[in-house]
Motif scaffolding. Structure first.
Motif, PDB file in Angstrom:
ATOM      1  N   SER A 192       0.819  -1.203   0.000  1.00 54.67           N
ATOM      2  CA  SER A 192       0.000   0.000   0.000  1.00 54.67           C
ATOM      3  C   SER A 192       0.855   1.256   0.000  1.00 54.67           C
ATOM      4  O   SER A 192       2.087   1.200   0.088  1.00 54.67           O
ATOM      5  N   LEU A 193       0.164   2.391  -0.096  1.00 56.64           N
ATOM      6  CA  LEU A 193       0.756   3.707   0.101  1.00 56.64           C
ATOM      7  C   LEU A 193       0.147   4.278   1.366  1.00 56.64           C
ATOM      8  O   LEU A 193      -1.080   4.323   1.506  1.00 56.64           O
ATOM      9  N   SER A 194       1.005   4.718   2.303  1.00 53.39           N
ATOM     10  CA  SER A 194       0.544   5.281   3.565  1.00 53.39           C
ATOM     11  C   SER A 194       0.866   6.757   3.646  1.00 53.39           C
ATOM     12  O   SER A 194       1.899   7.207   3.139  1.00 53.39           O
ATOM     13  N   SER A 195      -0.011   7.508   4.295  1.00 53.59           N
ATOM     14  CA  SER A 195       0.174   8.944   4.452  1.00 53.59           C
ATOM     15  C   SER A 195       0.221   9.316   5.932  1.00 53.59           C
ATOM     16  O   SER A 195      -0.519   8.766   6.751  1.00 53.59           O
ATOM     17  N   PHE A 196       1.109  10.266   6.260  1.00 52.58           N
ATOM     18  CA  PHE A 196       1.274  10.750   7.624  1.00 52.58           C
ATOM     19  C   PHE A 196       1.361  12.273   7.603  1.00 52.58           C
ATOM     20  O   PHE A 196       2.019  12.855   6.733  1.00 52.58           O
ATOM     21  N   SER A 197       0.722  12.915   8.569  1.00 53.15           N
ATOM     22  CA  SER A 197       0.877  14.356   8.705  1.00 53.15           C
ATOM     23  C   SER A 197       2.153  14.643   9.477  1.00 53.15           C
ATOM     24  O   SER A 197       2.608  13.837  10.295  1.00 53.15           O
ATOM     25  N   LEU A 198       2.751  15.804   9.194  1.00 56.70           N
ATOM     26  CA  LEU A 198       3.976  16.229   9.867  1.00 56.70           C
ATOM     27  C   LEU A 198       3.623  17.278  10.916  1.00 56.70           C
ATOM     28  O   LEU A 198       2.965  18.273  10.613  1.00 56.70           O
ATOM     29  N   GLY A 199       4.071  17.049  12.138  1.00 56.14           N
ATOM     30  CA  GLY A 199       3.790  17.998  13.218  1.00 56.14           C
ATOM     31  C   GLY A 199       4.918  18.031  14.218  1.00 56.14           C
ATOM     32  O   GLY A 199       5.900  17.285  14.110  1.00 56.14           O
ATOM     33  N   LYS A 200       4.786  18.902  15.208  1.00 59.05           N
ATOM     34  CA  LYS A 200       5.839  19.047  16.211  1.00 59.05           C
ATOM     35  C   LYS A 200       6.028  17.781  17.042  1.00 59.05           C
ATOM     36  O   LYS A 200       7.095  17.559  17.621  1.00 59.05           O
ATOM     37  N   ASP A 201       4.998  16.944  17.078  1.00 62.47           N
ATOM     38  CA  ASP A 201       5.094  15.694  17.826  1.00 62.47           C
ATOM     39  C   ASP A 201       5.393  14.506  16.921  1.00 62.47           C
ATOM     40  O   ASP A 201       5.213  13.350  17.310  1.00 62.47           O
ATOM     41  N   ASN A 242      -4.002   7.896   6.513  1.00 63.54           N
ATOM     42  CA  ASN A 242      -4.694   6.748   5.925  1.00 63.54           C
ATOM     43  C   ASN A 242      -3.771   6.031   4.954  1.00 63.54           C
ATOM     44  O   ASN A 242      -2.631   6.463   4.735  1.00 63.54           O
ATOM     45  N   LYS A 243      -4.245   4.939   4.370  1.00 63.55           N
ATOM     46  CA  LYS A 243      -3.478   4.226   3.356  1.00 63.55           C
ATOM     47  C   LYS A 243      -4.435   3.594   2.363  1.00 63.55           C
ATOM     48  O   LYS A 243      -5.600   3.324   2.668  1.00 63.55           O
ATOM     49  N   LEU A 244      -3.911   3.350   1.147  1.00 67.33           N
ATOM     50  CA  LEU A 244      -4.669   2.667   0.111  1.00 67.33           C
ATOM     51  C   LEU A 244      -3.761   1.635  -0.545  1.00 67.33           C
ATOM     52  O   LEU A 244      -2.553   1.856  -0.691  1.00 67.33           O
ATOM     53  N   GLY A 245      -4.346   0.523  -0.964  1.00 67.23           N
ATOM     54  CA  GLY A 245      -3.581  -0.536  -1.595  1.00 67.23           C
ATOM     55  C   GLY A 245      -3.049  -0.131  -2.957  1.00 67.23           C
ATOM     56  O   GLY A 245      -3.633   0.716  -3.645  1.00 67.23           O
ATOM     57  N   SER A 246      -1.932  -0.729  -3.350  1.00 65.71           N
ATOM     58  CA  SER A 246      -1.333  -0.437  -4.652  1.00 65.71           C
ATOM     59  C   SER A 246      -1.862  -1.417  -5.692  1.00 65.71           C
ATOM     60  O   SER A 246      -2.398  -2.468  -5.375  1.00 65.71           O
ATOM     61  N   GLY A 247      -1.675  -1.036  -6.978  1.00 65.00           N
ATOM     62  CA  GLY A 247      -2.198  -1.858  -8.071  1.00 65.00           C
ATOM     63  C   GLY A 247      -1.302  -3.011  -8.455  1.00 65.00           C
ATOM     64  O   GLY A 247      -1.683  -3.857  -9.245  1.00 65.00           O
ATOM     65  N   GLY A 248      -0.101  -3.032  -7.908  1.00 65.51           N
ATOM     66  CA  GLY A 248       0.827  -4.129  -8.162  1.00 65.51           C
ATOM     67  C   GLY A 248       1.310  -4.687  -6.836  1.00 65.51           C
ATOM     68  O   GLY A 248       0.616  -4.609  -5.834  1.00 65.51           O
ATOM     69  N   SER A 249       2.521  -5.225  -6.829  1.00 64.61           N
ATOM     70  CA  SER A 249       3.095  -5.784  -5.618  1.00 64.61           C
ATOM     71  C   SER A 249       4.486  -5.197  -5.412  1.00 64.61           C
ATOM     72  O   SER A 249       5.135  -4.768  -6.368  1.00 64.61           O
ATOM     73  N   ALA A 250       4.933  -5.146  -4.172  1.00 60.28           N
ATOM     74  CA  ALA A 250       6.242  -4.602  -3.814  1.00 60.28           C
ATOM     75  C   ALA A 250       6.419  -3.153  -4.281  1.00 60.28           C
ATOM     76  O   ALA A 250       7.356  -2.843  -5.015  1.00 60.28           O
ATOM     77  N   PRO A 251       5.516  -2.232  -3.864  1.00 64.41           N
ATOM     78  CA  PRO A 251       5.698  -0.824  -4.221  1.00 64.41           C
ATOM     79  C   PRO A 251       7.012  -0.304  -3.647  1.00 64.41           C
ATOM     80  O   PRO A 251       7.260  -0.422  -2.448  1.00 64.41           O
ATOM     81  N   CYS A 252       7.875   0.259  -4.513  1.00 61.33           N
ATOM     82  CA  CYS A 252       9.244   0.557  -4.107  1.00 61.33           C
ATOM     83  C   CYS A 252       9.639   2.022  -4.288  1.00 61.33           C
ATOM     84  O   CYS A 252      10.772   2.391  -3.962  1.00 61.33           O
TER      85      CYS A 252
END
Length: 238
Positions: A70-79, A85-95
């Motif tokens: 999958s592809l995962s997303s994270f917010s950037l903050g002082k902590d 969230n995340k969503l699956g990729s259309g192939g395997s081994a996203p690099c």
């Protein structure tokens, strides 16, 4: 960004994870004067093998092959990083992942399955949808490693087009990214570049003058150079 009070900048490191080893993404405080790095915190996520970021958010490819890729997303903050969230990729081994200039989309390269994914992003980094997936079916002379397409990376060129390296097919594909009337992003083919057979292109870089491109060959260790003439990329040095 540099801290006004020091020479410290945040440094984010992706890893391959394991039960007894790395846990995910590691944030360091990097001193630009001394070169020292001190660990600040870690964020757990599976096999974040490649990461990309803006000032607001960070994206990580979860390079798995068991269906959880999958592809995962994270917010950037002082902590630190906060999972969005995340969503699956259309192939395997996203690099590999690259974020579009305006931060509204991201492109993910999948080493297995020949898939290139196009994700739509919100301004805060939430992955809204997987708008398009392009599947490649290439092969080349090394039957052990080039039996099928292995999409290894995608970079934007000085012409704002996307250059996609296919290790398995010994090709660099050139794509445009367009938005449909329905608000979805989609790939549009613009051409392809043949590289030296058996090289296995992995990553590319462009000269600041916009007329030279360098392709790093994973299998031979060569750097193949290309020169743009009359709008066409031609190989001129290996």
């Amino acid at each position: 960004l540099l801290n006004a009070q020091s020479n410290q900048v945040p440094l984010y490191v992706g890893t391959y994870t394991s039960p007894e080893g790395s846990k995910g993404i590691y944030e360091f405080s990097f001193d630009t004067q001394t070169g020292d790095a001190s660990l600040v915190r870690e964020t757990s996520t599976a096999n974040p093998s490649f990461i990309a970021r803006t000032d607001k958010f960070l994206l990580a490819t979860n390079e798995m092959t068991d269906g959880s890729q999958s592809l995962s997303s994270f917010s950037l903050g002082k902590d630190g990083l906060t999972f969005i969230n995340k969503l699956g990729s259309g192939g395997s081994a996203p690099c590999h992942v690259v974020i579009g200039k305006d931060g509204t989309f991201a492109v993910v390269s999948n080493y297995l399955g020949g898939a290139l994914d196009l994700f739509q992003l919100s301004p805060n980094g939430e992955i809204l949808s997987k708008d398009d997936t392009k599947i490649y079916n290439g092969s080349s002379v090394n039957k052990a490693r080039q039996e099928s397409s292995h999409i290894h990376s995608a970079f934007f060129g000085p012409d704002n087009l996307l250059y996609v390296s296919d290790l398995g097919g010994d090709k660099i594909y050139i794509l445009d990214i367009q938005k449909t009337d329905g608000g979805k992003f989609q790939f549009a083919e613009k051409g392809k570049i043949n590289v030296n057979l058996g090289g296995g292109p992995r990553h590319i870089a462009f000269h600041p003058n916009g007329k030279l491109m360098y392709s790093l060959m994973e299998m031979t260790g060569d750097i193949e150079s290309f020169k743009k003439k009359n709008g066409v990329w031609e190989s001129y040095q290996i």
